[in-house]
Design an enzyme around this catalytic site. Structure first.
Site, PDB file in Angstrom:
ATOM      1  N   CYS A   1       2.263  14.437  57.364  1.00 43.59           N
ATOM      2  CA  CYS A   1       2.801  14.355  57.442  1.00 43.59           C
ATOM      3  C   CYS A   1       2.251  16.076  56.781  1.00 43.59           C
ATOM      4  O   CYS A   1       2.215  15.813  55.570  1.00 43.59           O
ATOM      5  CB  CYS A   1       3.529  14.101  55.658  1.00 43.59           C
ATOM      6  SG  CYS A   1       5.087  14.640  55.223  1.00 43.59           S
TER       7      CYS A   1
ATOM      8  N   CYS B   1       3.777  17.419  52.696  1.00 44.10           N
ATOM      9  CA  CYS B   1       3.664  16.692  52.000  1.00 44.10           C
ATOM     10  C   CYS B   1       2.767  15.431  52.192  1.00 44.10           C
ATOM     11  O   CYS B   1       1.453  15.691  52.316  1.00 44.10           O
ATOM     12  CB  CYS B   1       5.075  15.744  50.774  1.00 44.10           C
ATOM     13  SG  CYS B   1       6.300  14.878  51.332  1.00 44.10           S
ATOM     14  N   SER B   2       3.242  14.422  51.567  1.00 47.73           N
ATOM     15  CA  SER B   2       2.822  13.118  52.246  1.00 47.73           C
ATOM     16  C   SER B   2       3.376  12.021  52.943  1.00 47.73           C
ATOM     17  O   SER B   2       2.744  10.485  52.265  1.00 47.73           O
ATOM     18  CB  SER B   2       1.922  12.214  51.336  1.00 47.73           C
ATOM     19  OG  SER B   2       1.946  12.104  49.892  1.00 47.73           O
ATOM     20  N   CYS B   3       4.738  11.949  53.070  1.00 45.19           N
ATOM     21  CA  CYS B   3       4.807  10.613  53.779  1.00 45.19           C
ATOM     22  C   CYS B   3       4.671   9.702  54.757  1.00 45.19           C
ATOM     23  O   CYS B   3       3.235  10.285  55.464  1.00 45.19           O
ATOM     24  CB  CYS B   3       6.246  11.245  54.374  1.00 45.19           C
ATOM     25  SG  CYS B   3       7.609  12.363  53.846  1.00 45.19           S
TER      26      CYS B   3
END
Lengths: 117, 200
Positions: free
Chosen positions: B104, B107-109
């Site tokens: 991702c 971000c950090s999905c």
């Protein structure tokens, strides 16, 4: 008013709490196989169109269905439901001739980020 | 707790967490039962052992595998793993011809319901940028060599869908049932940074 975080709030997380797919019948602008160009836009606010795909050409791999455009929601511009697509970009289109010809990158992009190539 | 197991002073982070927890409870914003339930969720109920069961079933049941690749959300829900951050799932299959890796970049999905919370490196800027621009270099750093003829397919999960890799079933596992196979499947193999190693 902030809702107190109690057991019920936590247990809801097991029940598709974050489902954001919209069951709306909206005509898609693109279909799988279409060649598209990611728009070269530079908004100052939130967007899910990363800089590395802006101005690059790709192919629609799949229509993911209808979702709210996050850019509009974050900006407080109301709901702008629209189709989101999985777009395939060749690695060389994104990173230049040194990238392997075999490789690609796929990213999910909203309709407002795309034009027909 | 110090590293030798003897109780010592709490770390700064632990102290900060305790202070925040006390404040939230005192101000009536959070119930202590909710905190316990959240910890239980991420310690025991949502984690890569869920995804491993999905993978093992796909390896042993061709009909399930076809369903999983065609409708990841439905097939994973059939296993009961359709909780938060697993509402819309896409499963991509590794084969000798195609190696998939998920990142991702914005971000950090991450698919919590099947893989749990993302590891720290998954959220780091170097991984997020280089997995997109130099996936083969990143894979090599994870000890994963990909043949020049194999297509490397990066999936940037920056939007609403969550991605999970169906790794290749390792050799030497013909006699194993789904339960034994699930024990071989690692979180990193379902992100696509490693392959599943054959049993010892």
């Amino acid at each position: 008013m902030t809702r107190k975080v109690d057991l019920e709030v936590v247990n809801r997380l097991y029940q598709k709490a974050g489902a954001v797919r919209l069951k709306m019948d909206i005509e898609p602008k693109f279909k799988p196989g279409d060649r598209v160009l990611a728009r070269n836009i530079n908004p100052t606010g939130h967007t899910r169109l990363p800089r590395y795909v802006r101005g690059k050409e790709g192919v629609v791999r799949r229509d993911n269905g209808v979702f709210h455009l996050p850019d509009a929601r974050v900006a407080g511009d109301g709901d702008q439901p629209q189709h989101n697509y999985s777009i395939r970009f060749e690695a060389r289109e994104l990173w230049g001739g040194d990238a392997p010809a075999t490789d690609c990158l796929n990213i999910d992009l909203w309709e407002d980020y795309l034009d027909h190539a | 707790m110090s590293s030798d197991g003897i109780p010592g002073p709490d770390s700064e982070v632990a102290l900060r967490v305790k202070a925040m927890e006390s404040l939230l409870l005192e101000k009536g914003l959070v119930e202590s039962s909710a905190i316990d339930a959240l910890i239980d969720m991420f310690e025991n109920r949502l984690g890569p052992w869920n995804g491993a069961q999905v993978v093992a079933r796909a390896w042993t049941d061709p009909e399930y595998k076809a369903w999983l690749l065609q409708d990841g959300t439905g097939a994973i829900a059939d296993m009961g793993f359709d909780a938060v951050q697993g509402e819309d799932m896409v499963v991509v299959e590794n084969t000798p011809q195609v190696h998939n890796i998920v990142v991702c970049t914005l971000c950090s999905c991450f698919p919590w319901a099947t893989l749990g919370l993302p590891p720290v490196w998954y959220k780091s800027a170097p991984f997020r940028s280089r997995a997109a621009s130099d996936p083969r270099g990143v894979l090599a750093e994870f000890g994963t060599e990909i043949g020049a003829d194999t297509e490397v397919r990066v999936w940037d999960s920056n939007a609403e869908l969550r991605y999970m890799v169906l790794p290749e079933r390792p050799t030497g596992t013909d006699g194993l049932d789904a339960e034994a196979l699930a024990k071989l499947v690692t979180r990193d193999s379902m992100i696509g940074v490693t392959k599943v190693a054959p049993p010892d």
